[in-house]
Write a protein that holds these residues in place. Structure first.
Motif, PDB file in Angstrom:
ATOM      1  N   ARG A 196       7.519   4.652  -0.947  1.00  0.00           N
ATOM      2  CA  ARG A 196       8.001   3.703  -1.755  1.00  0.00           C
ATOM      3  C   ARG A 196       6.754   2.749  -2.112  1.00  0.00           C
ATOM      4  O   ARG A 196       7.193   1.414  -2.520  1.00  0.00           O
ATOM      5  CB  ARG A 196       9.118   2.819  -1.018  1.00  0.00           C
ATOM      6  N   ARG A 197       5.549   3.072  -2.189  1.00  0.00           N
ATOM      7  CA  ARG A 197       4.425   2.550  -2.738  1.00  0.00           C
ATOM      8  C   ARG A 197       3.924   2.971  -3.946  1.00  0.00           C
ATOM      9  O   ARG A 197       3.789   4.461  -3.961  1.00  0.00           O
ATOM     10  CB  ARG A 197       3.350   2.169  -1.679  1.00  0.00           C
ATOM     11  N   GLY A 198       3.354   2.256  -4.728  1.00  0.00           N
ATOM     12  CA  GLY A 198       2.447   2.592  -5.920  1.00  0.00           C
ATOM     13  C   GLY A 198       1.398   2.102  -6.136  1.00  0.00           C
ATOM     14  O   GLY A 198       0.853   1.095  -5.645  1.00  0.00           O
ATOM     15  N   GLU A 199       0.509   2.751  -6.992  1.00  0.00           N
ATOM     16  CA  GLU A 199      -0.702   2.004  -7.137  1.00  0.00           C
ATOM     17  C   GLU A 199      -0.996   1.804  -8.727  1.00  0.00           C
ATOM     18  O   GLU A 199      -0.607   2.933  -9.451  1.00  0.00           O
ATOM     19  CB  GLU A 199      -1.937   2.910  -6.901  1.00  0.00           C
ATOM     20  N   ILE A 200      -1.532   0.875  -9.209  1.00  0.00           N
ATOM     21  CA  ILE A 200      -1.883   0.869 -10.643  1.00  0.00           C
ATOM     22  C   ILE A 200      -3.215   1.295 -11.010  1.00  0.00           C
ATOM     23  O   ILE A 200      -4.264   0.954 -10.253  1.00  0.00           O
ATOM     24  CB  ILE A 200      -1.923  -0.835 -11.163  1.00  0.00           C
TER      25      ILE A 200
ATOM     26  N   LEU B 149      10.218   1.707  -6.198  1.00  0.00           N
ATOM     27  CA  LEU B 149       9.064   1.248  -5.135  1.00  0.00           C
ATOM     28  C   LEU B 149       9.092  -0.097  -4.868  1.00  0.00           C
ATOM     29  O   LEU B 149       9.665  -1.298  -5.424  1.00  0.00           O
ATOM     30  CB  LEU B 149       7.707   1.268  -6.098  1.00  0.00           C
ATOM     31  N   THR B 150       8.701  -0.424  -3.728  1.00  0.00           N
ATOM     32  CA  THR B 150       8.611  -1.893  -2.918  1.00  0.00           C
ATOM     33  C   THR B 150       7.270  -2.542  -3.106  1.00  0.00           C
ATOM     34  O   THR B 150       7.202  -3.738  -2.812  1.00  0.00           O
ATOM     35  CB  THR B 150       9.240  -1.765  -1.420  1.00  0.00           C
ATOM     36  N   CYS B 151       6.399  -1.988  -3.395  1.00  0.00           N
ATOM     37  CA  CYS B 151       5.015  -2.524  -3.517  1.00  0.00           C
ATOM     38  C   CYS B 151       3.967  -1.800  -4.382  1.00  0.00           C
ATOM     39  O   CYS B 151       4.015  -0.520  -4.475  1.00  0.00           O
ATOM     40  CB  CYS B 151       4.220  -2.375  -2.161  1.00  0.00           C
TER      41      CYS B 151
END
Length: 128
Positions: free
Chosen positions: A46-50, A81-83
Motif C-alpha cells: 500500500r505504498r507508492g512512489e512519485i 495507498l497509504t503512503c
C-alpha cells in the motif's frame, strides 16, 4: 536531472523504465503541446512512489507541476495507498520542486525501497 546530479545519483526513469509494470504515467497538455508529466509507481504494501515529475521549461511556475502532483495524490488515494514517497536531489535547482512537495504535505524522511542515502539525494513522504 542527469546533468545536475552526480554520477550514479540520478534516478529519473527513461521511456523504457516508465513502461515497467506497476508504473502509470500521466501528462498535461494544452493545444497539442505537452506541458509536463508525472508517474506513480506502486511499491507494494500500500505504498507508492512519485516518479519522473517534469514540467517543460517553457511552462515552469504556471501550476503544471502542482496540477500533476495533485492528480497523482488523488490517484494514490483512489488506489488505496497509504503512503507516497519520492527521491530527489539537493541544491538550488531542486528548491521549487521541494517547496511544491512541502505545500502538499510531504515531509523529509528516511530512504525507502532500494535507495541508498547520500549527501546529494533526499527523501520525502506523505501519509494518505
Amino acid at each position: 536531472m542527469h546533468a545536475v546530479s552526480p554520477p550514479g545519483q540520478a534516478f529519473a526513469l527513461d521511456l523504457s523504465g516508465l513502461r515497467s509494470p506497476g508504473i502509470t504515467v500521466w501528462s498535461a497538455w494544452d493545444s497539442g503541446i505537452v506541458l509536463g508529466v508525472g508517474a506513480l509507481k506502486e511499491l507494494g504494501d500500500r505504498r507508492g512512489e512519485i516518479k519522473s515529475m517534469r514540467t517543460h521549461p517553457d511552462h515552469l511556475r504556471k501550476g503544471v507541476g502542482t496540477a500533476i502532483l495533485d492528480h497523482l495524490i488523488a490517484e494514490a488515494r483512489l488506489r488505496g495507498l497509504t503512503c507516497l514517497s519520492l527521491e530527489t536531489g539537493t541544491g538550488p535547482i531542486f528548491e521549487p520542486a521541494l517547496a511544491m512537495y512541502r505545500s502538499r504535505g510531504f515531509r523529509s524522511g528516511a530512504a525507502f525501497a532500494d535507495y541508498d542515502a547520500s549527501a546529494f539525494n533526499q527523501f520525502m513522504h506523505l501519509s494518505l
